[in-house]
Scaffold this motif. Sequence first.
Motif, PDB file in Angstrom:
ATOM      1  N   SER A  42      20.695  66.301  58.683  1.00 11.19           N
ATOM      2  CA  SER A  42      21.898  65.693  58.265  1.00 11.19           C
ATOM      3  C   SER A  42      21.478  64.537  58.459  1.00 11.19           C
ATOM      4  O   SER A  42      21.452  63.313  58.532  1.00 11.19           O
ATOM      5  N   HIS A  43      19.391  64.618  57.857  1.00  9.30           N
ATOM      6  CA  HIS A  43      19.231  63.705  57.719  1.00  9.30           C
ATOM      7  C   HIS A  43      19.671  63.071  56.067  1.00  9.30           C
ATOM      8  O   HIS A  43      19.402  63.478  54.781  1.00  9.30           O
ATOM      9  N   ASP A  44      19.870  60.976  56.443  1.00  8.42           N
ATOM     10  CA  ASP A  44      20.237  61.106  54.303  1.00  8.42           C
ATOM     11  C   ASP A  44      18.986  60.520  54.073  1.00  8.42           C
ATOM     12  O   ASP A  44      18.242  59.060  54.405  1.00  8.42           O
ATOM     13  N   LEU A  45      17.507  60.934  53.263  1.00  9.04           N
ATOM     14  CA  LEU A  45      16.881  60.508  52.793  1.00  9.04           C
ATOM     15  C   LEU A  45      16.783  59.297  52.290  1.00  9.04           C
ATOM     16  O   LEU A  45      16.665  57.750  51.755  1.00  9.04           O
ATOM     17  N   GLY A  46      18.060  58.900  51.318  1.00  2.91           N
ATOM     18  CA  GLY A  46      18.778  57.515  50.671  1.00  2.91           C
ATOM     19  C   GLY A  46      18.652  56.681  51.576  1.00  2.91           C
ATOM     20  O   GLY A  46      19.184  55.611  50.609  1.00  2.91           O
ATOM     21  N   ARG A  47      18.671  56.438  52.659  1.00  2.00           N
ATOM     22  CA  ARG A  47      19.301  55.163  53.914  1.00  2.00           C
ATOM     23  C   ARG A  47      18.787  54.128  53.302  1.00  2.00           C
ATOM     24  O   ARG A  47      19.477  52.905  53.626  1.00  2.00           O
ATOM     25  N   VAL A  48      17.223  54.491  52.975  1.00  2.00           N
ATOM     26  CA  VAL A  48      16.794  53.044  52.380  1.00  2.00           C
ATOM     27  C   VAL A  48      17.114  52.640  51.461  1.00  2.00           C
ATOM     28  O   VAL A  48      15.963  51.592  51.555  1.00  2.00           O
ATOM     29  N   VAL A  49      17.480  52.756  50.891  1.00  4.56           N
ATOM     30  CA  VAL A  49      17.342  52.189  49.209  1.00  4.56           C
ATOM     31  C   VAL A  49      18.626  51.485  49.188  1.00  4.56           C
ATOM     32  O   VAL A  49      19.210  50.788  49.972  1.00  4.56           O
ATOM     33  N   ASP A  50      17.643  50.181  48.629  1.00  2.59           N
ATOM     34  CA  ASP A  50      17.903  49.034  48.892  1.00  2.59           C
ATOM     35  C   ASP A  50      18.814  48.450  47.262  1.00  2.59           C
ATOM     36  O   ASP A  50      18.488  49.133  46.450  1.00  2.59           O
ATOM     37  N   LYS A  51      19.386  47.724  47.060  1.00  2.00           N
ATOM     38  CA  LYS A  51      20.195  47.217  45.661  1.00  2.00           C
ATOM     39  C   LYS A  51      19.003  47.288  44.254  1.00  2.00           C
ATOM     40  O   LYS A  51      19.646  47.016  43.141  1.00  2.00           O
ATOM     41  N   PHE A  52      17.816  47.018  45.039  1.00  2.00           N
ATOM     42  CA  PHE A  52      16.494  46.968  44.089  1.00  2.00           C
ATOM     43  C   PHE A  52      16.263  48.534  43.624  1.00  2.00           C
ATOM     44  O   PHE A  52      16.079  48.390  41.940  1.00  2.00           O
ATOM     45  N   SER A  53      16.516  48.909  44.355  1.00  2.00           N
ATOM     46  CA  SER A  53      15.686  50.495  43.822  1.00  2.00           C
ATOM     47  C   SER A  53      16.667  51.668  43.603  1.00  2.00           C
ATOM     48  O   SER A  53      16.603  51.997  42.909  1.00  2.00           O
ATOM     49  N   ILE A  54      17.762  50.734  43.687  1.00  2.00           N
ATOM     50  CA  ILE A  54      18.931  51.821  43.266  1.00  2.00           C
ATOM     51  C   ILE A  54      18.781  51.934  41.907  1.00  2.00           C
ATOM     52  O   ILE A  54      19.083  52.910  41.641  1.00  2.00           O
ATOM     53  N   LYS A  55      18.827  50.405  41.284  1.00  2.00           N
ATOM     54  CA  LYS A  55      18.625  50.689  39.550  1.00  2.00           C
ATOM     55  C   LYS A  55      17.288  50.964  39.012  1.00  2.00           C
ATOM     56  O   LYS A  55      17.687  51.806  37.911  1.00  2.00           O
ATOM     57  N   VAL A  56      16.209  51.530  39.973  1.00  2.00           N
ATOM     58  CA  VAL A  56      15.581  51.988  39.453  1.00  2.00           C
ATOM     59  C   VAL A  56      15.425  53.457  39.686  1.00  2.00           C
ATOM     60  O   VAL A  56      15.192  54.119  38.318  1.00  2.00           O
ATOM     61  N   LEU A  57      16.417  54.086  40.604  1.00  2.00           N
ATOM     62  CA  LEU A  57      16.394  55.371  40.364  1.00  2.00           C
ATOM     63  C   LEU A  57      17.735  55.746  39.463  1.00  2.00           C
ATOM     64  O   LEU A  57      17.744  56.759  38.997  1.00  2.00           O
ATOM     65  N   THR A  58      18.664  54.601  39.771  1.00  2.00           N
ATOM     66  CA  THR A  58      19.920  55.495  38.251  1.00  2.00           C
ATOM     67  C   THR A  58      19.144  55.171  36.906  1.00  2.00           C
ATOM     68  O   THR A  58      19.472  56.512  36.294  1.00  2.00           O
ATOM     69  N   GLU A  59      17.903  54.582  36.655  1.00  2.00           N
ATOM     70  CA  GLU A  59      17.238  54.084  35.586  1.00  2.00           C
ATOM     71  C   GLU A  59      16.646  56.043  35.106  1.00  2.00           C
ATOM     72  O   GLU A  59      16.927  56.385  34.323  1.00  2.00           O
ATOM     73  N   GLU A  60      16.145  56.217  36.284  1.00  2.00           N
ATOM     74  CA  GLU A  60      15.087  57.808  36.465  1.00  2.00           C
ATOM     75  C   GLU A  60      15.989  58.673  35.983  1.00  2.00           C
ATOM     76  O   GLU A  60      15.407  60.046  35.503  1.00  2.00           O
ATOM     77  N   PHE A  61      17.443  58.831  36.734  1.00  2.00           N
ATOM     78  CA  PHE A  61      18.240  59.669  36.962  1.00  2.00           C
ATOM     79  C   PHE A  61      18.321  59.961  35.538  1.00  2.00           C
ATOM     80  O   PHE A  61      18.909  61.411  34.611  1.00  2.00           O
ATOM     81  N   GLU A  62      18.981  58.649  34.662  1.00  2.00           N
ATOM     82  CA  GLU A  62      19.691  58.195  33.245  1.00  2.00           C
ATOM     83  C   GLU A  62      18.747  59.306  32.038  1.00  2.00           C
ATOM     84  O   GLU A  62      19.031  60.426  31.566  1.00  2.00           O
ATOM     85  N   ARG A  63      16.979  58.831  32.580  1.00  2.00           N
ATOM     86  CA  ARG A  63      15.776  59.309  32.038  1.00  2.00           C
ATOM     87  C   ARG A  63      16.027  61.128  31.526  1.00  2.00           C
ATOM     88  O   ARG A  63      16.190  61.786  31.284  1.00  2.00           O
ATOM     89  N   ALA A  64      16.008  61.767  32.936  1.00  2.00           N
ATOM     90  CA  ALA A  64      16.289  62.921  33.290  1.00  2.00           C
ATOM     91  C   ALA A  64      16.676  63.466  32.608  1.00  2.00           C
ATOM     92  O   ALA A  64      17.127  64.311  31.612  1.00  2.00           O
ATOM     93  N   TYR A  65      18.330  62.812  32.141  1.00  2.00           N
ATOM     94  CA  TYR A  65      19.078  63.538  31.875  1.00  2.00           C
ATOM     95  C   TYR A  65      18.932  63.828  30.150  1.00  2.00           C
ATOM     96  O   TYR A  65      19.869  64.450  29.788  1.00  2.00           O
ATOM     97  N   VAL A  66      18.543  62.909  29.868  1.00  2.00           N
ATOM     98  CA  VAL A  66      18.366  63.169  28.192  1.00  2.00           C
ATOM     99  C   VAL A  66      17.097  63.738  28.200  1.00  2.00           C
ATOM    100  O   VAL A  66      17.322  64.318  27.057  1.00  2.00           O
ATOM    101  N   MET A  67      16.672  64.099  29.062  1.00  2.00           N
ATOM    102  CA  MET A  67      15.488  65.103  28.964  1.00  2.00           C
ATOM    103  C   MET A  67      16.377  66.891  28.628  1.00  2.00           C
ATOM    104  O   MET A  67      15.929  67.144  28.051  1.00  2.00           O
TER     105      MET A  67
END
Length: 67
Positions: A42-67
Amino acid sequence: MQRSINVDLLSFHACSKGEKDWTRRIGNDRHLICIEDPFVVSHDLGRVVDKFSIKVLTEEFERAYVM
């Protein structure tokens, strides 16, 4: 239109952010990206993500997808 789907990894059940009640902003907590805690589902670990860290997370997910 962006879809809001959460996949419960323990039961492999797809559910919406609304089913988890992860749609409301409470204080500084937001739900820009939802990451279900594997130990307290029931706990959302992403609840503290802000507009700056969402960009970093998105880039990391995209980088992992390419791997």
